[in-house]
Write a protein that holds these residues in place. Structure first.
Motif: not given
Ligand SMILES: C[C@H](O)[C@H](O)[C@H]1CNC2=NC(N)=NC(=O)C2=N1
Length: 76
Positions: A36-38, A53-56
């Motif tokens: 679950n990382h796109h 990068s991690t949007h969350d």
């Protein structure tokens, strides 16, 4: 080698042709879905560019990005 660029991990991949590039993208897509990382990415014929990068977490580089980068390197 992944580079840190604008709060992303960045790497450019080059293949023999589009077919090999797209086969790679298919493998990365499966990795992305299972974690679950796109990626943000582009493809032009035999080239694939990827930014992670991690949007969350506010668009920063996190352990999730480093893990996906390492997993991507294994499927090249
Ligand atoms: C709601 C869902 O879990 C999130 O949007 C996931 C999906 N894929 C993602 N991918 C990336 N690269 N960063 C994220 O923060 C992220 N978050």
């Amino acid at each position: 080698m992944w580079k840190e660029e604008n709060n992303s991990l960045y790497k450019r991949f080059e293949f023999k042709d589009f077919s090999d590039a797209f086969a790679f993208m298919t493998k990365v897509a499966l990795l992305a879905e299972s974690s679950n990382h796109h990626p943000k990415w582009t493809n032009e014929w035999n080239k694939v560019e990827i930014w992670l990068s991690t949007h969350d977490q506010g668009n920063v580089i996190t352990e999730k990005d480093r893990k996906l980068a390492a997993a991507i390197d294994k499927v090249v």
